[in-house]
Write an enzyme that holds these catalytic residues in place. Structure first.
Site, PDB file in Angstrom:
ATOM      1  N   ASP A 180     -22.318   7.187   1.041  1.00 15.60           N
ATOM      2  CA  ASP A 180     -22.194   6.532   2.131  1.00 15.60           C
ATOM      3  C   ASP A 180     -20.850   5.536   2.771  1.00 15.60           C
ATOM      4  O   ASP A 180     -20.655   5.203   3.475  1.00 15.60           O
ATOM      5  CB  ASP A 180     -23.068   6.619   3.800  1.00 15.60           C
ATOM      6  N   ASP A 238     -21.679  -1.593   0.094  1.00 16.64           N
ATOM      7  CA  ASP A 238     -22.385  -3.033   0.413  1.00 16.64           C
ATOM      8  C   ASP A 238     -22.222  -4.011  -0.641  1.00 16.64           C
ATOM      9  O   ASP A 238     -21.389  -4.619  -1.289  1.00 16.64           O
ATOM     10  CB  ASP A 238     -23.638  -2.808   0.553  1.00 16.64           C
ATOM     11  N   LYS A 274     -17.816  -2.780   2.735  1.00 16.38           N
ATOM     12  CA  LYS A 274     -18.300  -3.658   3.220  1.00 16.38           C
ATOM     13  C   LYS A 274     -18.360  -4.601   2.103  1.00 16.38           C
ATOM     14  O   LYS A 274     -18.140  -5.150   1.307  1.00 16.38           O
ATOM     15  CB  LYS A 274     -20.195  -3.815   3.603  1.00 16.38           C
ATOM     16  N   PHE A 310     -24.633  -4.843  10.564  1.00 14.34           N
ATOM     17  CA  PHE A 310     -25.746  -3.873  10.109  1.00 14.34           C
ATOM     18  C   PHE A 310     -25.916  -2.233  10.694  1.00 14.34           C
ATOM     19  O   PHE A 310     -25.514  -2.026  12.334  1.00 14.34           O
ATOM     20  CB  PHE A 310     -26.824  -4.136  10.532  1.00 14.34           C
ATOM     21  N   ASP A 316     -29.852   4.563   7.749  1.00 15.09           N
ATOM     22  CA  ASP A 316     -30.367   4.346   8.038  1.00 15.09           C
ATOM     23  C   ASP A 316     -30.904   3.066   8.499  1.00 15.09           C
ATOM     24  O   ASP A 316     -30.658   2.443   7.845  1.00 15.09           O
ATOM     25  CB  ASP A 316     -32.264   5.061   7.644  1.00 15.09           C
TER      26      ASP A 316
HETATM   27  C1  PRP Z   1     -28.339   2.352   0.674  1.00 16.84           C
HETATM   28  C2  PRP Z   1     -27.000   3.672   0.763  1.00 16.84           C
HETATM   29  C3  PRP Z   1     -26.605   2.873  -0.795  1.00 16.84           C
HETATM   30  C4  PRP Z   1     -26.476   1.974  -0.903  1.00 16.84           C
HETATM   31  C5  PRP Z   1     -25.148   0.909  -1.093  1.00 16.84           C
HETATM   32  O1  PRP Z   1     -28.965   3.318  -0.102  1.00 16.84           O
HETATM   33  O2  PRP Z   1     -27.028   4.744   0.923  1.00 16.84           O
HETATM   34  O3  PRP Z   1     -25.913   4.583  -1.588  1.00 16.84           O
HETATM   35  O4  PRP Z   1     -27.708   1.724  -0.461  1.00 16.84           O
HETATM   36  O5  PRP Z   1     -25.801  -0.690  -1.352  1.00 16.84           O
HETATM   37  P1  PRP Z   1     -25.166  -1.145  -1.897  1.00 16.84           P
HETATM   38  O6  PRP Z   1     -23.108  -0.813  -2.981  1.00 16.84           O
HETATM   39  O7  PRP Z   1     -26.013  -2.437  -2.092  1.00 16.84           O
HETATM   40  O8  PRP Z   1     -26.134  -0.927  -3.449  1.00 16.84           O
HETATM   41  P2  PRP Z   1     -30.422   3.491   0.341  1.00 16.84           P
HETATM   42  O9  PRP Z   1     -31.213   2.444  -1.403  1.00 16.84           O
HETATM   43  O10 PRP Z   1     -30.858   2.502   1.167  1.00 16.84           O
HETATM   44  O11 PRP Z   1     -31.095   4.163   0.548  1.00 16.84           O
HETATM   45  P3  PRP Z   1     -31.169   5.912   1.693  1.00 16.84           P
HETATM   46  O12 PRP Z   1     -29.178   6.410   0.670  1.00 16.84           O
HETATM   47  O13 PRP Z   1     -31.826   6.517   0.795  1.00 16.84           O
HETATM   48  O14 PRP Z   1     -30.874   4.978   2.450  1.00 16.84           O
END
Ligand code: PRP
Length: 178
Positions: free
Chosen positions: A102, A105, A133, A154, A161
């Site tokens: 999704d 970051d 991002k 954000f 979420d």
């Molecule tokens: C979130 C999002 C990505 C990840 C991106 O997952 O869905 O998978 O963070 O961040 P990064 O590039 O800094 O690693 P999260 O760990 O919140 O789990 P989720 O998908 O269950 O919400």
């Protein structure tokens, strides 16, 4: 944990997302033309809406699988430690694979997952992220395809979420604390 009060301002509409997915699907079809079957791997939980819309636009034979990775939990800051909470059901050795994320970051999640899946020797592995991002990147990784580059806001909705809330919004919204 209780969240401070906030409102959500629409940032990318459902219509804009749908149009972008149509274009991305065409690019993916061209890239994987002739594939016997494409294994589309959704990273749970955030990609569940995106993968559902994306696979329905793909005119290819697809197998859908999921992998759950988490580095944030309910926190707003990445732990930088990616945990695999649920592995794939199927084998990807010698297969064409598309990993669906999704948002990228810091990049830790995608980097970790790509390393893990490449070690299983797929024939070809590409990645797609709805949102990117780039200003937040801490690991050198870029998805093969990106839906939208966004500033360091954000965001929630369309699967993403805030403390497990707002994943069901049909658009991408910006959280504004009030
Ligand atoms: C979130 C999002 C990505 C990840 C991106 O997952 O869905 O998978 O963070 O961040 P990064 O590039 O800094 O690693 P999260 O760990 O919140 O789990 P989720 O998908 O269950 O919400």
């Amino acid at each position: 944990m209780t969240q401070p009060p906030y409102v959500i301002d629409e940032m990318i509409s459902a219509k804009t997302i749908a149009a972008r997915i149509e274009d991305l699907a065409k690019e993916i079809e061209t890239a994987f033309a002739g594939t016997e079957k494409l294994v589309v791997v959704g990273l749970l939980r955030g990609s569940f809406v995106f993968i559902a819309d994306l696979v329905r636009e793909l005119d290819l034979n697809v197998e859908v699988d999921f992998l759950e990775a988490s580095s944030y939990g309910d926190a707003m800051e990445s732990s930088r430690e990616v945990r695999i909470l649920k592995d794939l059901r199927g084998e990807i050795n010698g297969r064409d694979v598309l990993v669906v994320e999704d948002i990228v970051d810091t990049g830790f999640t995608l980097h970790h997952v790509v390393g893990l899946l490449r070690s299983r020797k797929p024939k070809r592995l590409e990645t797609i992220a709805l949102l990117d991002k780039p200003s937040r990147r801490e690991v050198d990784i870029k998805a093969t395809w990106t839906g939208f580059q966004i500033p360091d806001e954000f965001v929630v909705g369309y699967g993403i979420d805030y403390a497990q809330r707002n994943r069901n919004l049909p658009f991408i919204g910006k959280v504004r604390f009030t």
